[in-house]
Scaffold this motif. Structure first.
Motif, mmCIF file in Angstrom:
data_model
loop_
_atom_site.group_PDB
_atom_site.id
_atom_site.type_symbol
_atom_site.label_atom_id
_atom_site.label_comp_id
_atom_site.label_asym_id
_atom_site.label_seq_id
_atom_site.Cartn_x
_atom_site.Cartn_y
_atom_site.Cartn_z
ATOM 1 N N LYS A 219 14.483 57.788 -0.196
ATOM 2 C CA LYS A 219 14.065 56.587 0.517
ATOM 3 C C LYS A 219 13.736 56.969 1.943
ATOM 4 C CE LYS A 219 16.333 52.977 -2.011
ATOM 5 N NZ LYS A 219 17.410 52.027 -2.057
ATOM 6 N N TYR A 220 12.498 57.301 2.159
ATOM 7 C CA TYR A 220 12.099 57.633 3.514
ATOM 8 C C TYR A 220 11.041 56.620 3.932
ATOM 9 C CZ TYR A 220 7.594 59.309 1.931
ATOM 10 O OH TYR A 220 6.344 59.361 1.411
ATOM 11 N N CYS A 290 5.785 58.022 12.459
ATOM 12 C CA CYS A 290 7.128 58.455 12.090
ATOM 13 C C CYS A 290 7.084 59.024 10.687
ATOM 14 C CB CYS A 290 8.075 57.250 12.138
ATOM 15 S SG CYS A 290 9.705 57.622 11.524
ATOM 16 N N GLY A 292 9.607 59.659 8.896
ATOM 17 C CA GLY A 292 10.767 59.249 8.111
ATOM 18 C C GLY A 292 11.967 60.123 8.388
ATOM 19 N N PHE A 293 11.743 61.189 9.138
ATOM 20 C CA PHE A 293 12.822 62.114 9.476
ATOM 21 C C PHE A 293 12.787 62.366 10.962
ATOM 22 C CE2 PHE A 293 13.439 62.908 5.088
ATOM 23 C CZ PHE A 293 12.173 62.893 4.528
ATOM 24 N N ARG A 294 13.922 62.576 11.546
ATOM 25 C CA ARG A 294 13.963 62.799 12.990
ATOM 26 C C ARG A 294 14.635 64.120 13.261
ATOM 27 N NH1 ARG A 294 19.404 59.831 15.087
ATOM 28 N NH2 ARG A 294 20.554 60.262 13.194
ATOM 29 N N GLY A 295 14.532 64.523 14.502
ATOM 30 C CA GLY A 295 15.218 65.746 14.886
ATOM 31 C C GLY A 295 14.503 66.966 14.335
ATOM 32 N N ASP A 296 15.209 68.064 14.384
ATOM 33 C CA ASP A 296 14.626 69.334 13.957
ATOM 34 C C ASP A 296 14.810 69.479 12.453
ATOM 35 O OD1 ASP A 296 15.057 72.763 15.122
ATOM 36 O OD2 ASP A 296 13.348 71.639 14.327
ATOM 37 N N TYR A 297 13.943 68.794 11.704
ATOM 38 C CA TYR A 297 14.138 68.758 10.249
ATOM 39 C C TYR A 297 13.758 70.098 9.657
ATOM 40 C CZ TYR A 297 13.971 66.603 5.600
ATOM 41 O OH TYR A 297 14.185 66.258 4.301
ATOM 42 N N TRP B 157 21.819 62.803 9.055
ATOM 43 C CA TRP B 157 21.279 62.967 10.394
ATOM 44 C C TRP B 157 19.772 62.775 10.430
ATOM 45 C CZ3 TRP B 157 22.795 62.867 15.165
ATOM 46 C CH2 TRP B 157 22.003 63.416 16.154
ATOM 47 N N HIS B 158 19.050 63.494 9.560
ATOM 48 C CA HIS B 158 17.611 63.544 9.722
ATOM 49 C C HIS B 158 16.883 62.313 9.213
ATOM 50 C CE1 HIS B 158 18.168 68.060 10.034
ATOM 51 N NE2 HIS B 158 17.577 67.694 11.136
ATOM 52 N N THR B 159 17.281 61.804 8.059
ATOM 53 C CA THR B 159 16.533 60.665 7.510
ATOM 54 C C THR B 159 16.835 59.420 8.318
ATOM 55 O OG1 THR B 159 17.039 61.686 5.409
ATOM 56 C CG2 THR B 159 15.968 59.561 5.341
ATOM 57 N N THR B 160 15.768 58.741 8.751
ATOM 58 C CA THR B 160 15.995 57.510 9.523
ATOM 59 C C THR B 160 16.388 56.422 8.533
ATOM 60 O OG1 THR B 160 13.630 57.197 9.334
ATOM 61 C CG2 THR B 160 14.435 57.969 11.432
ATOM 62 N N LYS B 161 17.598 55.927 8.708
ATOM 63 C CA LYS B 161 18.069 54.877 7.801
ATOM 64 C C LYS B 161 18.563 53.717 8.620
ATOM 65 C CE LYS B 161 19.747 57.815 4.161
ATOM 66 N NZ LYS B 161 20.820 58.237 3.321
#
Lengths: 437, 430
Positions: A219-220, A290, A292-297, B157-161
């Motif tokens: 679910k992104y 976006c 769907g993922f943040r940071g240093d994925y 952490w990574h997936t925006t939820k």
């Protein structure tokens, strides 16, 4: 509660007493999809259940005449016939309570803009179908999958041992064996079939360790923005499963072919506007991008998207619209990653085109799509276009019947799995192995 | 019988020589009986007729193929106790041990005990430590460790939820984590465990089992005063499970279970509390009979929000956390191994000839508990249990913490021992 039931509640509230309203209204509003409303109990006989619902009562309009002061019964603290009702100033709660929050109208919101934005979300059923999606994403359609992709599975090193038997077992498990009932439902079997096929493909990880550098995310929420002509478009929503990879996919067509796409003319939908069926919003964030993922994925590149046709029974799409959805979300993923790498300024040609694959299925029929993003300069209709290779409506098998189809005492279709086509799984495997071989 | 004794009374001495002749020459050719065997009636209203009916039914089930056996055993619907593997009942593990005739052995079987690893130890080449786990590759363990940390980081952490809704946190945050972890480990370890190349990975499968244990006197009705077997049904849904085509090896020999102790609960099952319902009797491993992957390897269960240890602590039930995990593992694994045994044709009156073995991992995201189950007997009903010394065995650990927390894109306090144990579990092969 269902929105229709809530509406009925509002309209009927002055008439029905509270005790009976909730249960009986569920019975009254016959709802097309959710037909499993329990028969509610009706013990009291002194009021009718099926009364005519009158339209909502609008309060009498209060006329303000400037200079004339209204004499109210406010000071007397009780109703006096002949005097007008006092108007009290609007009371606002001094703390924030999410249960009693009323959103301000659109034009008072902070992000309101005059210019509308057209949003493509996961429930959009575009009238123009694939043509509209091709126009919106400035893409050239090439029927059939690229030949270098199909040749991947020709060598026996890239094939699963006992491939046909195992794929047929996977199909039978999804269609017949997965439940204690006679047959599993369409949502369940399309889901199980996809996971079984992915599990089969992943058994090749011992031979191709690069497959281990991928991860599936469920679910992104994707968001991408671009300008086309004078209009602003956005893609938003949770759309399916995404295979993320640590390494980018190699480009499918070389610079020459990319150059030839400049001569291609996009099909317009005239007289239909290309923004038809898209959600028009005035409250939006500009430059919303976006992945769907943040940071240093650790898995920044999109490899394949998987779409399930029967996932949401309320928003079923026709095959053409389903292919349009696949193309739009593949494009959205590619665009967002292009924006992160090359910046949000439109680029006429990308140095390294971004490739994204998509597979859509309803449990039997598969659609394969490979998109190559060559340009992010989408405002004009000329210039280099993006390319998409599409293999549509390929059937993995003809029939998977629990009981045989008998017409006039002759067996037309026997029970079990019939008409299995091995080349379709080879295409699935080729798309899976692309980038890892 | 009466005729024979009368004959021997009339001719006591002439019979022996005739008998000897018979024994010497004509053993094979038995004397053809002049009359059919005298057996109790089948349709009379008597206890012997009833017992004959039962015998005929048992014989019919024994003679039919496996599908027929299953349908005959589960044909008649009667009220039965529904056993929930995840239950709020206090001390549920003791009750479930009594219902399933299982003995609990704390710790893991010798295959997984750390004693073997500490023997290899630090002084002796540490490669031997890794060889017990993963073949010869030291880097393989490092790869698995990084995979685990990446999976943790992806979900947390990574997936925006969005912030999870009330009591949906486990489903939304930990469920996808467990699924990704299992799929990732399954695919990476397929290189070392060839079983996984032919295995089947189910997501949220149903596992059901139906059995009878014990008796009760019917208190009211037209059959008042008579004995009735107590029926149980387990309907379980693990988060994911791995099914394989070959059976795993036993953890302990059958005879070793004779000495094990099973707690006995003298109270009736409905005092647990447990409730009776009447519906379809299902026996299901996760896939129907024709599926080639009919044996079980490992199940993975998720602790729901309702039984999370924080909530139990708020209700002053911290001691019940381990009890809940044990009860869950017991019921789920008994159902799974029992169903596997039934799929091979073993049932109440035809007991298993080889032990059926499966594993389970129960987690709530941070804490992992490992369980191994060995099914030695399926004969649990009153008639067959009287002289049955075999008991089923459950080995289990306490909960072990996998990691402390996730901060700033890093997993803090990742426990290597838990990862090693998880890998050992998945590497189990015949």
């Amino acid at each position: 509660m269902f929105p229709e039931a809530a509406q009925c509640l509002k309209t009927a509230a002055p008439f029905f007493p509270k005790t009976a309203s909730l249960k009986d209204l569920r019975r009254l509003c016959s709802h097309g999809g959710a037909g499993h409303v329990q028969a509610s109990r009706h013990f009291g006989v002194s009021r009718p259940l099926t009364a005519k619902v009158l339209p909502p009562h609008k309060p009498r309009e209060r006329v303000e005449i400037p200079g004339l002061e209204m004499v109210t019964y406010g000071e007397r603290m009780h109703f006096v016939p002949g005097l007008s009702k006092p108007v009290n100033p609007r009371w606002e709660r001094d703390y924030k309570d999410p249960r009693y929050y009323k959103a301000p109208p659109a034009h008072e919101m902070a992000l309101f803009k005059e210019k509308p934005c057209f949003v493509y979300n996961q429930r959009t059923s575009a009238l123009g179908g694939l043509r509209q999606a091709l126009w919106l994403t400035k893409t050239k359609l090439i029927p059939g999958l690229p030949p270098q992709l199909l040749s991947l599975t020709e060598s026996p090193a890239n094939q699963i041992p006992d491939q046909d038997e195992r794929v047929q077992n996977a199909i039978k498990h999804a269609r017949f064996w997965d439940t204690t009932e006679e047959r599993p439902g369409k949502e369940k079997y399309s889901n199980t079939l996809l996971f079984n096929l992915l599990h089969l493909c992943a058994t090749l990880q011992s031979r191709h360790p690069a497959i281990g550098r991928r991860i599936l995310s469920e679910k992104y929420s994707l968001a991408a923005t671009w300008k086309r002509g004078e209009d602003l478009f956005q893609i938003r929503g949770q759309n399916g499963f995404l295979h993320n990879c640590m390494d980018p996919l190699p480009e499918v067509s070389g610079k020459e072919e990319v150059g030839y796409t400049a001569e291609h003319v996009l099909e317009t939908l005239y007289p239909v506007s290309p923004t038809i069926d898209l959600q028009q919003v005035h409250v939006y964030k500009e430059q919303l991008n976006c992945t769907g993922f943040r940071g240093d994925y650790p898995y920044p590149h999109a490899h394949t998207l998987y779409f399930l046709d029967g996932a949401d029974a309320r928003y079923k799409l026709q095959p053409e619209q389903f292919r349009a959805k696949m193309l739009m979300f593949a494009f959205g993923n590619a665009l967002v990653r292009a924006h992160t790498i090359y910046g949000t300024q439109p680029q006429p040609v990308l140095d390294r085109p971004i490739t994204v694959q998509a597979i859509g299925t309803n449990g039997r029929i598969f659609q394969f799509l490979v998109l190559q993003l060559n340009t992010t300069d989408l405002s004009g209709d000329d210039g280099i276009k993006n390319q998409v290779w599409l293999d549509e409506n390929v059937e993995l098998y003809d029939f998977a019947k629990v009981r045989p189809l008998i017409k006039k005492k002759q067996v037309k279709v026997p029970a079990g799995l019939t008409g299995y086509k091995p080349e379709v799984f080879s295409k699935f495997l080729a798309l899976y192995l692309h980038g890892a071989v | 019988m009466a005729a024979r004794t009368r004959l021997s009374l009339l001719f006591p001495k002439k019979l022996p020589p005739l008998r000897n002749q018979r024994l010497a020459h004509t053993e094979a050719a038995a004397k053809k009986p002049a009359y059919p065997p005298v057996v109790p009636s089948l349709t009379a209203k008597s206890k012997s007729a009833r017992s004959r009916q039962v015998e005929e039914q048992v014989k019919k089930i024994c003679d039919s193929p496996v599908e027929g056996k299953l349908s005959l055993i589960t044909r008649i619907h009667r009220r039965k106790f529904v056993v929930y593997p995840q239950t709020f009942a206090r001390n549920a593990d003791r009750w479930y041990q009594h219902f399933t005739k299982t003995a609990y052995i704390p710790g893991l079987p010798e295959k997984f005990t750390p004693e073997r690893k500490t023997e290899a130890g630090e002084s002796a080449p540490p490669a031997a430590d890794q060889t017990t786990v993963l073949g010869d590759d030291r880097d393989a363990f490092a790869d698995i460790r990084s995979l685990v940390s990446r999976v943790i980081l992806q979900e947390h952490w990574h997936t925006t939820k969005r912030k999870p809704f009330l009591y949906r946190e486990q489903e939304q945050m930990v469920g996808p984590f467990l699924r990704s972890l299992v799929t990732g480990l399954n695919h990476s370890l397929a290189k070392y465990n060839p079983l996984f190349r032919l295995s089947s990975l189910d997501i949220a499968p149903k596992v059901n089992f139906y059995w009878r244990r014990g008796q009760r006197i019917i208190p009211k009705g037209h059959q008042r005063g008579r004995q009735e077997p107590i029926r149980f049904q387990i309907d379980d849904q693990p988060q994911c499970q791995i099914r394989i085509t070959q059976q795993l090896q036993q953890f302990a020999p059958l005879e070793a279970s004779y000495a094990a102790e099973v707690p006995e609960v003298t109270y009736a099952p409905n005092l647990m509390p447990m409730f009776r319902r009447q519906y379809d009797n299902h026996i299901f491993t996760g896939a129907k009979l024709p599926d080639p992957a009919c044996y079980g390897h490992t199940q993975f269960h998720l602790v729901p929000d309702r039984y999370h240890r924080d909530r139990m602590a708020r209700q002053q039930l911290s001691d019940q956390v381990e009890v809940f995990l044990r009860a869950n593992a017991l019921a789920s694994l008994f159902a799974w191994t029992g169903a596997q045994a039934m799929y091979q044709g073993f049932w109440n009156h035809e007991d298993v000839t080889r032990p059926f073995v499966s594993q389970a991992v129960i987690t709530d995201g941070h804490f992992f508990s490992f369980f191994c189950y060995q099914l030695n007997t399926v004969a649990l009903s009153v008639e067959t249990d009287a002289n049955n010394p075999r008991k089923n065995l459950l080995w289990g650990t306490e909960s072990l913490r996998l990691y402390e927390s996730v901060q700033d894109g890093e997993v803090v306090g990742l426990n290597d021992d838990v990862i090693k144990l998880l890998v050992q579990f998945l590497m189990n092969q015949p």
